[in-house]
Design a protein around this motif. Structure first.
Motif, PDB file in Angstrom:
ATOM      1  N   ARG A 112       0.854  -1.197   0.000  1.00  0.00           N
ATOM      2  CA  ARG A 112       0.000   0.000   0.000  1.00  0.00           C
ATOM      3  C   ARG A 112       0.887   1.244   0.000  1.00  0.00           C
ATOM      4  O   ARG A 112       1.062   1.932   1.003  1.00  0.00           O
ATOM      5  N   THR A 113       1.471   1.455  -1.183  1.00  0.00           N
ATOM      6  CA  THR A 113       2.362   2.588  -1.397  1.00  0.00           C
ATOM      7  C   THR A 113       1.829   3.416  -2.551  1.00  0.00           C
ATOM      8  O   THR A 113       0.960   2.982  -3.313  1.00  0.00           O
ATOM      9  N   ARG A 114       2.379   4.627  -2.696  1.00  0.00           N
ATOM     10  CA  ARG A 114       1.988   5.484  -3.816  1.00  0.00           C
ATOM     11  C   ARG A 114       2.342   4.854  -5.153  1.00  0.00           C
ATOM     12  O   ARG A 114       1.569   4.915  -6.114  1.00  0.00           O
ATOM     13  N   ASP A 115       3.520   4.244  -5.229  1.00  0.00           N
ATOM     14  CA  ASP A 115       3.902   3.568  -6.478  1.00  0.00           C
ATOM     15  C   ASP A 115       2.883   2.511  -6.852  1.00  0.00           C
ATOM     16  O   ASP A 115       2.415   2.439  -7.995  1.00  0.00           O
ATOM     17  N   GLU A 149       4.833   0.586   4.240  1.00  0.00           N
ATOM     18  CA  GLU A 149       3.586   1.011   3.601  1.00  0.00           C
ATOM     19  C   GLU A 149       3.277   2.465   3.954  1.00  0.00           C
ATOM     20  O   GLU A 149       3.527   2.917   5.073  1.00  0.00           O
ATOM     21  N   GLU A 150       2.709   3.197   2.998  1.00  0.00           N
ATOM     22  CA  GLU A 150       2.456   4.628   3.133  1.00  0.00           C
ATOM     23  C   GLU A 150       0.985   4.968   3.351  1.00  0.00           C
ATOM     24  O   GLU A 150       0.663   6.091   3.728  1.00  0.00           O
TER      25      GLU A 150
END
Length: 442
Positions: A112-115, A149-150
């Motif tokens: 769950r990251t921006r990438d 994770e972000e």
């Protein structure tokens, strides 16, 4: 969104029972398990009765680093048209990597990251453009969390909907799974996601072993999962709710009872569910891990060029999947125990599906236990790269190269089985030796 009502996952093993279930509104089929031009007679009869049928895909891998396969998208669309379905559904997951070419054989969570969100959103838009009906995506059950994770689960799902307009298939059993395994509160997720984008809901059973919840779809729906359904019902009236069962199928009466329990929760409505919600919290107090740390709210950064994001996500996913199925070193930051559990689960799932695809193999090898022992030994050194049917052929060839089974009659049966499906002769002894030596050197 079209009103669906209460339904069940259609499976060949329970097709007759499904047709007899009283008050059945709709069914869902695994898209990859049907052929548009040759639908099972049971599905034709259901369609003739006015029962809606929705295809549910499991192999697109929209959360993967590669763009969706055009052939798989076309196949999913063909099934939607053949069934007259109002929508199709898939998962927020990755299932394969292209470099190296590896298949997980099951759904794995995306970071769950921006990438990962950027990649997923672009993949979803590609799928939406290719499909003839609306798309809804399911939250999956996870055995582990990604390091670094972000975004929270709720923020990830919310931004996905905001950026693509995709609808959500919320699996309340998966929300419970992630409560036990990742410390994520289902009520907090339901409070924060856009429930106006809800297409329908899944309900399923599972089991807890050693503090880990396994979303098996082979056990009765437990009260704690019905409690999460009640939490959802307090917030919204879902257009459809579906019972999933994929293995260890119970008698028809038990399926009917589970559907009745689901209807009772839905009929209870917002006013009658306070005690149920309290019971949910208490029932998990002994098994829930420490709550997952909520990432701080962040302002979305400037749009990252998609290819850069894809490269980074691809490297992350390849490193993890290779560790899970090929025995390479695990990247830093993962819970090693949970990854071991996930690796065992993938191998067990792979063995079970190959046995369904090629039911002759357990019989040739002397029974389920002998088959499973042999297959898991093979799987430790041979990752799946091209689907389950190819895996079954590769397993048989592996045994023949090792001059197995030991019983000559069984080996002859395996040779004939392999030859009939591979379209060629089994490799000669000198070729087997060469392949064995090359394998050891590798």
């Amino acid at each position: 969104m079209a009103h669906l009502g209460v339904g069940i996952g259609w499976r060949p093993e329970i097709a007759d029972a499904v047709e007899r279930l009283p008050g059945l509104d709709w069914v869902e089929v695994v898209a990859e398990n049907i052929c548009p031009g040759h639908l099972p007679a049971s599905l034709h009869r259901l369609l003739d009765r006015g029962v809606r049928v929705v295809p549910h895909g499991v192999s697109l891998g929209l959360g993967g680093a590669d763009r969706p396969d055009a052939g798989k998208l076309a196949a999913l669309g063909e099934r939607a048209v053949a069934l007259g379905a109002p929508l199709v559904t898939e998962h927020i997951a990755f299932v394969r990597t292209s470099s190296p070419a590896l298949e997980a054989g099951h759904l794995l969570p995306v970071p769950r990251t921006r990438d990962a969100l950027d990649v997923l959103c672009e993949n979803v838009r590609i799928a939406q453009d290719a499909l003839p009906v609306p798309l809804a995506l399911e939250n999956i059950a996870a055995l582990f969390s990604w390091p670094g994770e972000e975004l929270t689960e709720a923020r990830f799902l919310t931004e996905l909907v905001e950026r693509t307009g995709v609808r959500l298939l919320i699996d309340v059993a998966n929300l419970h799974t992630n409560r036990v395994n990742r410390g994520e509160d289902p009520a907090a997720v339901l409070d924060a996601i856009p429930l106006d984008a809800l297409a329908y809901v899944h309900v399923a059973g599972g089991v807890e072993r050693g503090g880990v919840w396994h979303d098996t779809h082979a056990h009765p729906v437990p009260p704690v999962v019905l409690d999460v359904l009640a939490e959802l019902r307090r917030r919204v009236e879902p257009a459809g709710v579906l019972l999933e069962r994929d293995d260890d199928f119970p008698p028809e009466g038990e399926l009917e009872g589970e559907l009745s329990a689901i209807r009772a929760v839905l009929d209870g409505g917002p006013a009658d569910l306070g005690a149920r919600t309290t019971r949910t919290t208490r029932s998990n107090s002994t098994t829930r891990p420490a709550p997952a740390q909520t990432p701080p709210a962040q302002t979305p950064p400037e749009q990252i060029p998609p290819e850069q994001a894809r490269t980074r996500v691809g490297l992350q996913q390849a490193a993890l999947l290779s560790a899970l199925v090929a025995g390479t070193p695990l990247p830093e930051g993962f819970d090693r125990q949970r990854i071991r559990v996930q690796g065992r689960a993938l191998a067990a799932k792979r063995a079970s599906v190959v046995a369904k695809v090629a039911p002759e193999l357990p019989a040739i090898l002397g029974g389920e236990d002998a088959y499973r022992t042999a297959f898991l030994g093979y799987a430790r050194h041979r990752p799946m790269t091209d689907g389950y049917r190819r895996d079954a052929l590769d397993f048989a060839e592996h045994l023949l190269i090792q001059d197995l089974p030991a019983d000559p009659a069984a080996r002859r049966r395996l040779t004939l089985w392999w030859r009939d499906r591979a379209g060629t002769r089994p490799p000669r002894r000198i070729v087997r030796w060469a392949r064995t030596l090359l394998g050891r050197a590798a």
